[in-house]
Design a protein around this motif. Structure first.
Motif, mmCIF file in Angstrom:
data_model
loop_
_atom_site.group_PDB
_atom_site.id
_atom_site.type_symbol
_atom_site.label_atom_id
_atom_site.label_comp_id
_atom_site.label_asym_id
_atom_site.label_seq_id
_atom_site.Cartn_x
_atom_site.Cartn_y
_atom_site.Cartn_z
ATOM 1 N N THR A 39 89.908 -2.702 7.925
ATOM 2 C CA THR A 39 90.872 -3.400 7.067
ATOM 3 C C THR A 39 92.021 -2.482 6.677
ATOM 4 O O THR A 39 93.176 -2.914 6.608
ATOM 5 C CB THR A 39 90.168 -3.937 5.812
ATOM 6 O OG1 THR A 39 89.052 -4.745 6.210
ATOM 7 C CG2 THR A 39 91.110 -4.792 4.979
ATOM 8 N N ALA A 40 91.713 -1.201 6.428
ATOM 9 C CA ALA A 40 92.778 -0.248 6.106
ATOM 10 C C ALA A 40 93.752 -0.131 7.264
ATOM 11 O O ALA A 40 94.979 -0.141 7.072
ATOM 12 C CB ALA A 40 92.182 1.115 5.768
ATOM 13 N N GLY A 41 93.222 -0.016 8.482
ATOM 14 C CA GLY A 41 94.108 0.070 9.642
ATOM 15 C C GLY A 41 94.983 -1.160 9.772
ATOM 16 O O GLY A 41 96.185 -1.061 10.087
ATOM 17 N N LEU A 42 94.408 -2.326 9.498
ATOM 18 C CA LEU A 42 95.167 -3.568 9.625
ATOM 19 C C LEU A 42 96.287 -3.661 8.588
ATOM 20 O O LEU A 42 97.450 -3.900 8.928
ATOM 21 C CB LEU A 42 94.216 -4.759 9.481
ATOM 22 C CG LEU A 42 94.844 -6.154 9.524
ATOM 23 C CD1 LEU A 42 95.534 -6.378 10.863
ATOM 24 C CD2 LEU A 42 93.775 -7.220 9.289
ATOM 25 N N VAL A 43 95.946 -3.462 7.302
ATOM 26 C CA VAL A 43 96.960 -3.653 6.260
ATOM 27 C C VAL A 43 98.016 -2.543 6.295
ATOM 28 O O VAL A 43 99.196 -2.791 6.006
ATOM 29 C CB VAL A 43 96.316 -3.754 4.862
ATOM 30 C CG1 VAL A 43 95.427 -4.984 4.772
ATOM 31 C CG2 VAL A 43 95.538 -2.497 4.497
ATOM 32 N N ALA A 59 97.206 -10.931 5.994
ATOM 33 C CA ALA A 59 96.616 -10.119 7.054
ATOM 34 C C ALA A 59 95.293 -9.501 6.603
ATOM 35 O O ALA A 59 94.313 -9.484 7.347
ATOM 36 C CB ALA A 59 97.595 -9.015 7.464
ATOM 37 N N GLY A 60 95.269 -8.986 5.371
ATOM 38 C CA GLY A 60 94.048 -8.355 4.869
ATOM 39 C C GLY A 60 92.901 -9.333 4.731
ATOM 40 O O GLY A 60 91.765 -9.032 5.118
ATOM 41 N N LEU A 61 93.177 -10.519 4.186
ATOM 42 C CA LEU A 61 92.123 -11.524 4.032
ATOM 43 C C LEU A 61 91.624 -12.010 5.387
ATOM 44 O O LEU A 61 90.422 -12.221 5.585
ATOM 45 C CB LEU A 61 92.633 -12.702 3.203
ATOM 46 C CG LEU A 61 92.751 -12.454 1.694
ATOM 47 C CD1 LEU A 61 93.443 -13.623 1.020
ATOM 48 C CD2 LEU A 61 91.356 -12.239 1.082
ATOM 49 N N ALA A 62 92.560 -12.190 6.321
ATOM 50 C CA ALA A 62 92.159 -12.617 7.662
ATOM 51 C C ALA A 62 91.263 -11.559 8.312
ATOM 52 O O ALA A 62 90.238 -11.877 8.929
ATOM 53 C CB ALA A 62 93.392 -12.868 8.527
ATOM 54 N N GLY A 63 91.654 -10.285 8.162
ATOM 55 C CA GLY A 63 90.827 -9.209 8.721
ATOM 56 C C GLY A 63 89.476 -9.126 8.057
ATOM 57 O O GLY A 63 88.453 -8.893 8.721
ATOM 58 N N LEU A 64 89.450 -9.309 6.734
ATOM 59 C CA LEU A 64 88.176 -9.267 6.006
ATOM 60 C C LEU A 64 87.234 -10.370 6.476
ATOM 61 O O LEU A 64 86.061 -10.117 6.772
ATOM 62 C CB LEU A 64 88.453 -9.403 4.504
ATOM 63 C CG LEU A 64 87.266 -9.287 3.542
ATOM 64 C CD1 LEU A 64 87.749 -8.828 2.170
ATOM 65 C CD2 LEU A 64 86.525 -10.621 3.377
ATOM 66 N N LEU A 65 87.753 -11.604 6.543
ATOM 67 C CA LEU A 65 86.907 -12.726 6.943
ATOM 68 C C LEU A 65 86.463 -12.605 8.402
ATOM 69 O O LEU A 65 85.285 -12.823 8.718
ATOM 70 C CB LEU A 65 87.655 -14.048 6.723
ATOM 71 C CG LEU A 65 87.878 -14.436 5.267
ATOM 72 C CD1 LEU A 65 88.767 -15.669 5.176
ATOM 73 C CD2 LEU A 65 86.551 -14.684 4.562
#
Length: 240
Positions: A39-43, A59-65
């Motif tokens: 998630t860190a890499g994504l956000v 983006a963060g929520l999408a990556g988390l889910l």
């Protein structure tokens, strides 16, 4: 004195149960670590392209889910396969004990001899274990399985989901809550601290030196954030 009781009468944890708990805890730490890094890499990558808070949250929520569901599904499939294999092995052992108990007693005796017992002692131990619970004796000595401790795939999936989610929330909140001027700094510091903690814990649980594990963990996370931030910056500058 029972097999799991110390000489002074106090119960000691069963080795298999302790190993299972350590494996679960190690999996939880690694799952949280995956949530932090991915998630860190994504956000951070998205932050390199845009400063929009809504874009970062999306983006963060999408990556988390996506990550938590993927972890849960993968763990469910993996543990279900393992559980099916263990149940099949137990069924085979149960059939062999029913059809040829004497051969199974000889087999258990040989297994105990292989662990260092003399033949007379191994034979007597095998006889007593068989009288007490033949299936359990063969499952634990021959197969390395606790018949009453088969892992529940739903529990494994839920634990993976929660561990990944807990890890992913840290970089998501760190990038979304602070003022825009401090978002990146707060996120990088929070992620590196979290990776230091998970690296230390994973080393401690595995009995490995802590410093190399922490350096690998934090270094890998820093590299991931650096690469994704550079990529996001380039894409943002190109107007992609």
């Amino acid at each position: 004195m029972t097999p799991n009781q110390a000489p002074d009468g106090h119960d000691e944890p069963h080795a298999g149960g302790l190993g299972t708990r350590l494996n679960w805890l190690r999996a939880a730490v690694l799952g949280a670590n995956d949530g932090v890094v991915s998630t860190a890499g994504l956000v951070v990558g998205v932050a390199g392209a845009t400063g929009s808070r809504s874009a970062l949250l999306t983006a963060g929520l999408a990556g988390l889910l996506a990550g938590s569901m993927s972890m849960a599904a993968g763990e469910y499939v993996s543990v279900s396969t393992q559980r099916d294999s263990e149940k099949a092995a137990l069924a085979t052992e149960r059939r062999e004990l029913r059809d040829d108990p004497e051969a199974e007693l000889v087999e258990l005796t040989a297994l105990l001899e292989g662990k260092g017992l003399s033949h007379p002692l191994a034979r007597e131990a095998a006889r007593q274990l068989t009288e007490r619970d033949a299936l359990r004796a063969h499952a634990e000595v021959e197969l390395g399985i606790d018949p009453d401790g088969l892992t529940d795939p739903w529990h494994a999936a839920g634990a993976s989901f929660l561990a990944f989610t807990a890890g992913a929330l840290l970089p998501l909140l760190a990038i979304a809550l602070p003022p825009s001027a401090y978002r990146l700094l707060v996120t990088v510091v929070a992620v590196l601290v979290a990776l230091t903690v998970t690296g230390w814990w994973s080393a401690r649980l595995g009995g490995a030196p802590a410093v190399p594990a922490v350096l690998r963990n934090a270094g890998g996370g820093a590299l991931a954030m650096g690469v994704t931030y550079a990529a996001g910056t380039l894409l943002g500058a190109a107007g992609v």
